[in-house]
Design an enzyme around this catalytic site. Structure first.
Site, PDB file in Angstrom:
ATOM      1  N   ARG A 268      62.203  11.524  30.037  1.00 10.86           N
ATOM      2  CA  ARG A 268      61.211  12.143  30.937  1.00 10.86           C
ATOM      3  C   ARG A 268      60.586  13.401  30.336  1.00 10.86           C
ATOM      4  NH1 ARG A 268      66.274  11.867  32.756  1.00 10.86           N
ATOM      5  NH2 ARG A 268      67.484  13.759  33.150  1.00 10.86           N
ATOM      6  N   GLU A 353      64.801  12.693  38.523  1.00 11.90           N
ATOM      7  CA  GLU A 353      65.799  12.134  37.596  1.00 11.90           C
ATOM      8  C   GLU A 353      66.609  13.268  36.951  1.00 11.90           C
ATOM      9  OE1 GLU A 353      64.920   9.658  33.906  1.00 11.90           O
ATOM     10  OE2 GLU A 353      65.378   8.038  35.295  1.00 11.90           O
ATOM     11  N   HIS A 384      43.684  13.156  54.898  1.00  8.78           N
ATOM     12  CA  HIS A 384      43.356  12.158  55.927  1.00  8.78           C
ATOM     13  C   HIS A 384      44.482  11.150  56.094  1.00  8.78           C
ATOM     14  CE1 HIS A 384      39.273  13.584  56.555  1.00  8.78           C
ATOM     15  NE2 HIS A 384      39.355  13.945  55.276  1.00  8.78           N
ATOM     16  N   LYS A 508      71.342  -1.268  37.392  1.00  9.16           N
ATOM     17  CA  LYS A 508      71.092  -2.113  36.208  1.00  9.16           C
ATOM     18  C   LYS A 508      72.241  -3.109  36.032  1.00  9.16           C
ATOM     19  CE  LYS A 508      68.943   1.396  33.250  1.00  9.16           C
ATOM     20  NZ  LYS A 508      69.093   2.071  31.976  1.00  9.16           N
TER      21      LYS A 508
HETATM   22  O1  F6P Z   1      65.557   5.015  34.195  1.00  9.76           O
HETATM   23  C1  F6P Z   1      66.407   5.367  33.162  1.00  9.76           C
HETATM   24  C2  F6P Z   1      65.683   5.598  31.882  1.00  9.76           C
HETATM   25  O2  F6P Z   1      66.651   5.736  30.903  1.00  9.76           O
HETATM   26  C3  F6P Z   1      64.748   6.802  31.894  1.00  9.76           C
HETATM   27  O3  F6P Z   1      65.411   8.006  31.761  1.00  9.76           O
HETATM   28  C4  F6P Z   1      63.869   6.465  30.766  1.00  9.76           C
HETATM   29  O4  F6P Z   1      62.714   7.253  30.735  1.00  9.76           O
HETATM   30  C5  F6P Z   1      63.606   5.002  31.059  1.00  9.76           C
HETATM   31  O5  F6P Z   1      64.841   4.515  31.529  1.00  9.76           O
HETATM   32  C6  F6P Z   1      63.132   4.183  29.887  1.00  9.76           C
HETATM   33  O6  F6P Z   1      64.042   4.205  28.838  1.00  9.76           O
HETATM   34  P1  F6P Z   1      63.651   3.746  27.393  1.00  9.76           P
HETATM   35  O7  F6P Z   1      62.573   4.640  26.890  1.00  9.76           O
HETATM   36  O8  F6P Z   1      64.898   3.835  26.588  1.00  9.76           O
HETATM   37  O9  F6P Z   1      63.147   2.319  27.477  1.00  9.76           O
END
Ligand code: F6P
Length: 544
Positions: A268, A353, A384, A508
């Protein structure tokens, strides 16, 4: 000592009691200079925090809390490259991604800055080739559409920034962003494309993310089918952005076409790394560098400005104040720029996150609020839709209003004139939220007594206003760095690890277990009764 047992926290609690129901109307009446005094300049951003439920004493007590919790020490450790992401044993060095060429920032004794610039230079050379038409596809045609395939940090940043900087982009090129594992996303992105002119950028830090690898595999199939070509066509139509060269090679992308980044860049926090390649192709390397300079300006501000003038520190402290002592659960970010349509979605990942945690750095449950629900869409659309709740609902929702003096695009004169109307709304909303409308003011308008409560606005809703001249690449970089460091400050005070994200793992793992139940009907007996029933219904609907 636990955060909520520190003398600084206790002092803030007492101060909150004393403040009681003090209204912003009273605070402004008591100090005519409040609107000038409670402002800060950071880079090209003018920040007004006068419409917050704070006094000089509040601010001093909050700064004492920051001192007591070691925010500055943790900040310095981050900038030095220490492994402050303790659950993953990693440094947190997104600030190195925008450090100037000559800077020295070491991880495990190695200066990482030359590698950062080497990748930026490779990205620039590649971007120039795509932009000029020198890079051609398998059949010799120039690239006209770039499709970024990634999810989370490998999607939201480039997608948000592409929209934000749309008026700086090469308009002859088309950019699309595919993230969802729902096949509809890729289908809609490619259905009208010419494979000969399409470049796929597969963006994944780990290169193991199931959504991205699935979409990338489908994209490769689409390409080869449409080109009627064999695997040799992949090299001219696929590049990878990753930290994982081995997995990139396994997927079948030549690592010569890979742009690297490092495990000390959180997903992120990554769109100013190689993950920004689609953006760099769109706006060009020079504009991209301007954006990095913007980030760096705010990094330097955060690192060096005294506490009283430190904007990320202030914003972080205000969030702590409302969460802890006003029970605020949410935070709205409301940009008054159409170009910032995805800005809040981007911040949702950055903030939620990072700070959506409920144990501290040592694994103990926290008994104070951590990260808020971040939400919002660009004004005036929100006005709105959900602003009713902001004005007259029962919740405390501090909000950031972000606006610009000039529309950045070269608008037709009539459209240019609309900007004043947009900004009149921008200023009016924070005014209405702060000061409201008293019952007496309503009565003075001749409103029937039974309607007075309905037309009364309580006011006293805290807002920050961030005003800048224009939404340039530099200003975008400044804004993002401001929020990155705000999130950092809050994580430091709450004593949580803002740089891991274990909370995304369980879903996951369970999805992996459920998939064979859906497709082959295997393993359903291990599911709980609700999920088992839902899955059975789904299979029936699918005719299985
Ligand atoms: O949602 C978990 C995560 O690891 C995020 O922190 C990250 O940005 C996203 O999945 C994508 O991960 P990657 O760039 O390894 O595909």
């Amino acid at each position: 000592m636990r955060l909520n047992q520190t003398p600084e926290w206790t002092a803030l609690g007492k101060h909150r009691e004393q403040l009681g129901a003090t209204h912003l109307r009273e605070l402004f009446a008591a100090d005519p200079a409040r609107g000038t005094k409670y402002t800060l300049a950071v880079g090209d951003l003018h920040l007004d925090y006068s419409k917050h439920l704070v006094t000089d004493e509040t601010l001093e007590l909050l700064r004492e809390l920051a001192r007591a919790t070691g925010v500055a020490e943790l900040r310095d450790a981050m900038f030095r490259g220490e492994k402050i992401n303790n659950t993953e044993g990693r440094a947190v060095l997104h600030t190195a991604l925008r450090a100037p060429r000559g800077a020295v920032i070491e991880v495990d004794g190695e200066n990482v800055v030359p590698a950062v610039h080497a990748v930026l230079d490779r990205m620039a050379a590649f971007s120039d080739k795509v932009r000029s038409g020198e890079w051609t596809g398998h059949t010799g045609k120039r690239i006209r559409t770039v499709v970024n395939i990634g999810i989370g940090g490998s999607d939201l940043g480039p997608a948000m920034a592409y929209d934000a900087l749309r008026s700086f982009t090469a308009r002859e090129l088309d950019f699309r962003f595919v993230s969802n594992v729902d096949g509809a996303d890729l289908h809609e992105a490619v259905r009208d494309l010419d494979a000969e002119e399409t470049l796929f950028i597969v963006a994944s830090k780990t290169f193991t993310t199931i959504e991205t690898i699935t979409n990338a595999t489908s994209a490769r199939n689409w390409l080869l089918t449409n080109l009627r070509a064999d695997e040799s066509a992949v090299a001219k139509h696929f590049v990878a952005l990753s930290t994982n060269a081995e997995k990139v090679a396994d997927f079948g992308i030549d690592t010569a076409n890979m742009f690297e980044f490092w495990d000390w860049v959180g997903g992120r926090y990554s769109y100013d790394s190689a993950i920004g390649l689609s953006l760099m192709i769109a706006i060009g390397p020079d504009r991209f560098r301007e954006m990095l300079d913007g980030f760096h300006r705010v990094d330097e501000h955060f690192r060096t400005a005294p506490a009283e003038e430190n904007a990320p520190l202030l914003l972080g402290l205000l969030g702590v104040w409302y969460g802890a002592f006003f029970d605020a659960q949410a935070h709205a970010v409301l940009p008054y720029s159409h170009y910032l349509s995805k800005f809040t979605a981007y911040l949702q990942q950055l903030d939620m996150e990072s700070n959506g945690k409920s144990v501290d750095r040592d694994g103990n449950p926290v008994d104070w609020q951590t990260g808020p629900v971040v939400w919002g869409t660009p004004g005036t659309n929100g006005q709105h839709a959900y602003y009713q709740l902001l004005h007259q609902g029962t919740k405390v929702i501090p909000a950031d209003f972000i606006g610009f003096a000039r529309p950045v695009a070269d608008l037709a004169p009539g459209l240019e004139a609309q900007h004043d109307l947009l900004m009149a709304n921008f200023f009016a909303q924070t005014q209405a939220l702060a000061f409201g409308k008293t019952p007496d003011e309503v009565r003075a308008e001749g409103v029937a007594e039974e309607l007075v409560p309905h037309k009364t606005f309580r006011g006293n809703h805290p807002t920050t206003t961030i005003l800048s001249d224009e939404l340039t690449p530099s200003v975008l970089g400044q804004l993002i760095a401001l929020y990155e460091h705000k999130v950092f400050v809050q994580g430091a005070i709450w004593n949580i690890d803002s740089f891991d994200q274990w909370g995304v793992e369980l879903g996951k793992v369970l999805a992996k277990k459920i998939e064979p139940v859906l497709t082959e009907g295997r393993g359903g007996e291990q599911l709980d009764s609700s999920t088992a029933e839902l899955v059975a219904k789904y299979r029936t609907m699918r005719g299985r």
